[in-house]
Design an enzyme around this catalytic site. Structure first.
Site, mmCIF file in Angstrom:
data_model
loop_
_atom_site.group_PDB
_atom_site.id
_atom_site.type_symbol
_atom_site.label_atom_id
_atom_site.label_comp_id
_atom_site.label_asym_id
_atom_site.label_seq_id
_atom_site.Cartn_x
_atom_site.Cartn_y
_atom_site.Cartn_z
ATOM 1 N N GLY A 1 79.394 66.142 51.974
ATOM 2 C CA GLY A 1 78.407 67.059 51.410
ATOM 3 C C GLY A 1 77.333 66.390 50.572
ATOM 4 C CB ALA A 2 76.765 62.939 49.302
ATOM 5 N N GLY A 3 74.946 64.337 51.427
ATOM 6 C CA GLY A 3 73.657 64.453 52.116
ATOM 7 C C GLY A 3 73.116 65.874 52.045
ATOM 8 C CG ASP A 4 75.250 68.803 53.928
ATOM 9 O OD1 ASP A 4 74.450 68.305 54.743
ATOM 10 O OD2 ASP A 4 76.449 68.990 54.180
#
Ligand code: ATP
Length: 322
Positions: A256-259
């Site tokens: 979820g870091a990219g999101d």
């Protein structure tokens, strides 16, 4: 006020109760709601922005659970359709001891792949300030046509198009098809974000040098971003380019870091679009996005670890004082 409408898949990841095991060795699994476009919508809403999700879920307990998660997080589900004949998508995901993520998908087909053009809430899409999407919704019909139509409608309405390909190789028939299809909609987007891994996959060159990133540049773009994990991100516009460092955190789970990064950035753009042309403002936006990405790595799962504004400000302030 502007709204982010995020299009694509929402599903449930089943993650082992123990870390560092293969899927076969896992003693049990926990439900972790996800799907990159849904995560992005929730990331925007958690930071106080208006967001809606457009996609299809199974008319089953999991599908209604996911719609409930959108609503509980303040994301509009006015664009969500339910399929009575297909199940909500599932993915079993494990982080093996060697650090590699292993995926096993249940999509045969799953409800998200069955969204049709006729089911699109076009009004919602036209009212958006930013229309965000990935590439998983391009893999199979009828969702593929719905995706292309939604992009077209957004474009006609003057909505900003934001694209994070989110490569999931096992879902494509072949790597060549994945590359070709992901790039086939490259010229339509205003904003594109790729990870270092995707940059290598799409260009065939294992380097994050500017010349490599520029292979993905198009005159139609307003902003191209390359995320570099703990090293932050690089940005490219027609007038300027540079990089912004991330923050030092104790990484637990990068899911979820990219999101979180994309959601935080779009949250800022719906407030002030001029950051796309103003390097000083853009660097502030990307510092904020890096902070949100960094925070997301400090906790397990995607949705539970997406930060609110106060958590993001805390990390930004702490960094300023050291
Ligand atoms: P995902 O794991 O969700 O697929 P991604 O590969 O798309 O993520 P990353 O480059 O891993 O994206 O991370 C997005 C952003 O989050 C980075 O640009 C950075 O700002 C921040 N980030 C990620 N990992 C770390 C870390 N270990 N320390 C600090 N910041 C991080």
């Amino acid at each position: 006020k502007g709204m982010v409408v995020s299009f694509g898949e929402m599903l449930i990841d089943f993650v082992p109760t123990e870390s560092g095991v293969s899927l076969a060795e896992a003693p049990g699994f926990l439900k972790a709601p996800g799907g990159a476009p849904a995560n992005v919508a929730i990331a925007v809403a958690r930071l106080g922005g208006r967001a809606a999700f457009v996609g299809k879920l199974g008319d089953d307990e999991f599908g209604h659970m996911l719609a409930g998660i959108l609503r509980a997080n303040g994301v509009s589900d006015a664009g969500v359709a339910f399929d009575s004949g297909a199940r909500t998508a599932l993915a079993f995901v494990t982080l093996r001891a060697d650090g590699e993520r292993e995926f096993m998908f249940y999509r045969n087909p799953s409800a998200d792949m069955l969204l049709t053009e006729a089911e699109l809430n076009l009004d919602l899409i036209r009212r958006a300030k930013v229309f965000h999407y990935g590439s998983i919704s391009l893999i199979a019909e009828p969702c593929r046509s719905a995706h292309l139509r939604a992009m077209e409608v957004a474009k006609e309405a003057g909505v900003l198009l934001s694209y994070d390909p989110n490569l999931r190789l096992p879902l494509w028939p072949s790597p060549e098809t994945a590359r070709e299809q992901i790039l086939s909609i490259w010229d339509q987007a205003d904003i594109i974000k790729v990870s270092d891994v995707e940059l290598e996959f799409l260009t065939g060159i294992d380097s994050v040098e500017d010349e490599v990133a520029m292979k993905l540049w198009r005159p139609s773009l307003k902003l191209l971003l390359v995320t570099l994990g703990e090293n932050g991100c690089k940005y490219y516009t027609k007038d300027f380019r540079g990089s912004v460092e991330s923050f030092s955190v104790k990484q637990v789970d990068t899911t979820g870091a990219g999101d979180a990064f994309v959601g935080a950035m779009l949250r800022k753009f719906i407030e002030d679009e001029s950051a796309l042309q103003d390097e000083k403002k853009l660097r502030e936006v990307l510092r904020f996005a890096n902070a949100c990405g960094a925070i997301t790595t400090t906790k397990k799962g995607a949705i539970p670890s997406l930060p609110n504004e106060a958590e993001a400000m805390l990390l930004l302030d702490r960094a300023q004082n050291t």
